[in-house]
Each structure stands twice: as C-alpha cells, then as structure tokens.
Scaffold this motif. Structure first.
Motif, PDB file in Angstrom:
ATOM      1  N   ARG A  79       0.833  -1.350   0.324  1.00 54.25           N
ATOM      2  CA  ARG A  79       0.189   0.030   0.054  1.00 54.25           C
ATOM      3  C   ARG A  79       0.506   1.050   0.265  1.00 54.25           C
ATOM      4  NH1 ARG A  79      -2.355  -3.606   3.221  1.00 54.25           N
ATOM      5  NH2 ARG A  79      -5.474  -3.779   2.696  1.00 54.25           N
ATOM      6  N   VAL A  80       2.557   1.689   0.056  1.00 58.36           N
ATOM      7  CA  VAL A  80       2.707   2.329  -0.415  1.00 58.36           C
ATOM      8  C   VAL A  80       3.545   2.380  -2.103  1.00 58.36           C
ATOM      9  CG1 VAL A  80       6.117   3.077   0.102  1.00 58.36           C
ATOM     10  CG2 VAL A  80       4.307   1.261   2.107  1.00 58.36           C
ATOM     11  N   TYR A  81       3.057   3.776  -2.155  1.00 59.01           N
ATOM     12  CA  TYR A  81       2.798   4.294  -3.769  1.00 59.01           C
ATOM     13  C   TYR A  81       4.147   5.201  -3.682  1.00 59.01           C
ATOM     14  CZ  TYR A  81      -1.001   1.960  -2.896  1.00 59.01           C
ATOM     15  OH  TYR A  81      -2.242   1.142  -3.148  1.00 59.01           O
ATOM     16  N   GLY A  82       4.962   5.823  -4.707  1.00 61.21           N
ATOM     17  CA  GLY A  82       5.449   6.962  -5.151  1.00 61.21           C
ATOM     18  C   GLY A  82       5.372   7.639  -6.422  1.00 61.21           C
ATOM     19  N   ILE A  83       5.407   8.788  -6.895  1.00 63.28           N
ATOM     20  CA  ILE A  83       5.455   9.350  -8.273  1.00 63.28           C
ATOM     21  C   ILE A  83       6.366  10.783  -7.785  1.00 63.28           C
ATOM     22  CG2 ILE A  83       2.864   9.042  -9.126  1.00 63.28           C
ATOM     23  CD1 ILE A  83       2.014  11.080  -8.402  1.00 63.28           C
ATOM     24  N   GLN A  84       7.515  10.161  -9.010  1.00 68.68           N
ATOM     25  CA  GLN A  84       8.552  11.275  -8.871  1.00 68.68           C
ATOM     26  C   GLN A  84       7.945  12.461  -9.767  1.00 68.68           C
ATOM     27  OE1 GLN A  84      12.035  10.945  -7.678  1.00 68.68           O
ATOM     28  NE2 GLN A  84      11.170  13.012  -8.331  1.00 68.68           N
ATOM     29  N   PHE A  85       7.177  12.871 -10.856  1.00 68.60           N
ATOM     30  CA  PHE A  85       6.434  14.047 -11.478  1.00 68.60           C
ATOM     31  C   PHE A  85       5.927  14.475 -10.607  1.00 68.60           C
ATOM     32  CE2 PHE A  85       4.973  10.071 -13.055  1.00 68.60           C
ATOM     33  CZ  PHE A  85       3.550  10.267 -12.849  1.00 68.60           C
ATOM     34  N   HIS A  86       5.758  16.253 -11.019  1.00 73.33           N
ATOM     35  CA  HIS A  86       3.981  16.456  -9.861  1.00 73.33           C
ATOM     36  C   HIS A  86       3.690  16.478 -10.751  1.00 73.33           C
ATOM     37  CE1 HIS A  86       7.579  19.846  -8.342  1.00 73.33           C
ATOM     38  NE2 HIS A  86       8.392  18.934  -8.908  1.00 73.33           N
ATOM     39  N   PRO A  87       2.374  15.523 -10.032  1.00 68.80           N
ATOM     40  CA  PRO A  87       1.106  15.811 -10.217  1.00 68.80           C
ATOM     41  C   PRO A  87       0.346  16.508 -11.261  1.00 68.80           C
ATOM     42  CG  PRO A  87       1.122  15.581  -8.402  1.00 68.80           C
ATOM     43  CD  PRO A  87       2.160  15.119  -8.642  1.00 68.80           C
ATOM     44  N   GLU A  88       0.279  17.571 -10.278  1.00 72.21           N
ATOM     45  CA  GLU A  88      -0.464  18.801 -10.194  1.00 72.21           C
ATOM     46  C   GLU A  88       0.031  19.850 -11.521  1.00 72.21           C
ATOM     47  OE1 GLU A  88       3.466  20.592  -7.855  1.00 72.21           O
ATOM     48  OE2 GLU A  88       1.817  18.564  -8.270  1.00 72.21           O
ATOM     49  N   LYS A  89       1.386  19.577 -12.002  1.00 75.24           N
ATOM     50  CA  LYS A  89       1.455  20.310 -12.970  1.00 75.24           C
ATOM     51  C   LYS A  89       1.063  19.312 -14.164  1.00 75.24           C
ATOM     52  CE  LYS A  89       4.993  23.091 -10.869  1.00 75.24           C
ATOM     53  NZ  LYS A  89       6.119  23.757 -10.653  1.00 75.24           N
ATOM     54  N   SER A  90       1.156  18.365 -13.888  1.00 77.38           N
ATOM     55  CA  SER A  90       0.840  16.934 -15.648  1.00 77.38           C
ATOM     56  C   SER A  90      -0.869  16.830 -15.770  1.00 77.38           C
ATOM     57  CB  SER A  90       1.854  15.495 -14.574  1.00 77.38           C
ATOM     58  OG  SER A  90       3.017  15.761 -14.457  1.00 77.38           O
ATOM     59  N   HIS A  91      -1.417  17.742 -15.419  1.00 76.18           N
ATOM     60  CA  HIS A  91      -2.501  17.967 -15.817  1.00 76.18           C
ATOM     61  C   HIS A  91      -3.782  16.965 -15.757  1.00 76.18           C
ATOM     62  CE1 HIS A  91      -1.323  21.579 -17.643  1.00 76.18           C
ATOM     63  NE2 HIS A  91      -0.219  21.300 -18.745  1.00 76.18           N
TER      64      HIS A  91
END
Length: 215
Positions: free
Chosen positions: A186-198
């Motif tokens: 249940r541990v997840y990670g995203i390297q990019f900026h989601p709020e800037k990735s439309h």
C-alpha cells in the motif's frame, strides 16, 4: 460511498496547497497536519516534498512524523509519496552526504550522472526539468486510464534506484531509464509533479483517492 479522508503530512518544507487543490479537484477530502498522532491514526496518507532530502528527513524526524508514518503504514494505511516525498520512501539518499530515509521501500536515491546524452546525442542538463514520457504495462490500478507514453512534468536532480524491480510501475528515460512511479503493498510514489501534469497527474491522484485499500 464516501472515500476516507486524506491526511497530508506537513513537515514544514512542502508546497502543500497546490497538492491539496489537485486532490480536491478529483474529489479527495484533504486535511493537512503536522501532528504525529493525527498521522499515526490516518486512514490514507500523502507525503509531498520539495527541497533537499537530508533537510526534509530531519524535519520529519524532529516532529516525530517519520515514526508516525511508519506506524500508519504498518497497520495498513495507504501512503502516496510525491516528488521528494517519493524519495523519502526509500532506504537512503546520496544527496549532499548520506542520509537515511523512511525505509518503506528498499533502494537508494542517487544523482543523475554528468555527461548524460539524449537520443539525439546532445548533452542533457541536470536537473531533469520538463515534460517526459512514462512507460508502463497498464496493469496497476494506480495507473488506470494513463496511456503508455503519456507525458508528465518532472523537476529533479536525483532519482530512485529501487532494489526490487517489481517495485517499479512506470519508467521514464533521461540518459537511461529511471523509476517514475513505484509501489509495494500500500506504499506508492510518483516522481513527477501531478498538479503540473494535467490529465495524467490528476488521473493518478483520482486513482489513489478511489482505489480499494488493497491497492
């Protein structure tokens, strides 16, 4: 059915408002807290991060948020790390010395090497900044609706090297492949900026808000 509220961890070094607004745009109910007791009891956690790894981890430790986060994950609360927050999930980082992370995912955080070349043979600058494609097999619910080769917006000089290949849900390429999205349990990670990735970023946040707690 009402989704459980999201507790966004405030360690004093994140741009929390943009992440909060992005989650609210996809139907998430967000509360921001720097209280370890609130974090410890949270049903669903988000750890955004900007800045330097060592300073961020020290701020988490000083507030008791590191152990509170581990305890919440240990009893089954889903956790999403964003940008530097994804890097915090790993064992250690080489950024400006050697610093221990949360140890929730096995692996290290290292700097992009000097002298990287793009596919056209031109030198690549560090930090990696701008739009880049992400590649994935489409099998994980966190990436539901995200097309293979979709573009996301990155800003980082360091990247994660997971010790387990199966932790990587999506790759991007910058002079070589690197982990763009990771997960273990249940541990997840995203390297990019989601709020800037439309649509891509908002789609992933929506998936985190709505998917079952089994991931």
């Amino acid at each position: 059915m009402t989704q459980p509220p999201i507790t966004m961890i405030d360690y004093g070094g994140s741009n929390l408002r943009s992440a909060q607004k992005a989650f609210e745009a996809v139907g998430g109910r967000v509360r921001i807290s720097d209280d370890p007791d609130v974090v410890r009891r949270a049903e669903r956690l988000v750890l955004p991060g900007v800045g330097a790894f060592g300073a961020g981890m020290e701020a988490l430790r000083r507030r008791g948020l590191d152990e509170a986060t581990r305890e919440a994950v240990g009893r089954g609360a889903p956790l999403l790390g964003i940008c530097l927050g994804m890097q915090f999930l790993f064992d250690e980082s080489d950024e400006m010395g050697r610093h221990a992370g949360l140890g929730l995912l096995p692996g290290r955080v290292v700097r992009f090497a000097d002298g990287l070349l793009g596919p056209d043979g031109r030198p690549l600058k560090v930090p990696h900044m701008g739009w880049n494609e992400i590649a994935h097999d489409g099998c994980h619910p966190l990436l539901a609706g995200v097309a293979f080769g979709a573009h996301a917006y990155f800003v980082h000089s360091y990247y994660c090297q997971p010790a387990e290949r199966q932790c990587v849900l999506a790759w991007a390429d910058y002079g070589g492949p690197f982990a763009a999205v990771v997960a273990r349990g249940r541990v997840y990670g995203i390297q990019f900026h989601p709020e800037k990735s439309h649509r891509v970023g908002l789609g992933i946040l929506r998936n985190f808000v709505t998917m079952g707690e089994g991931g």
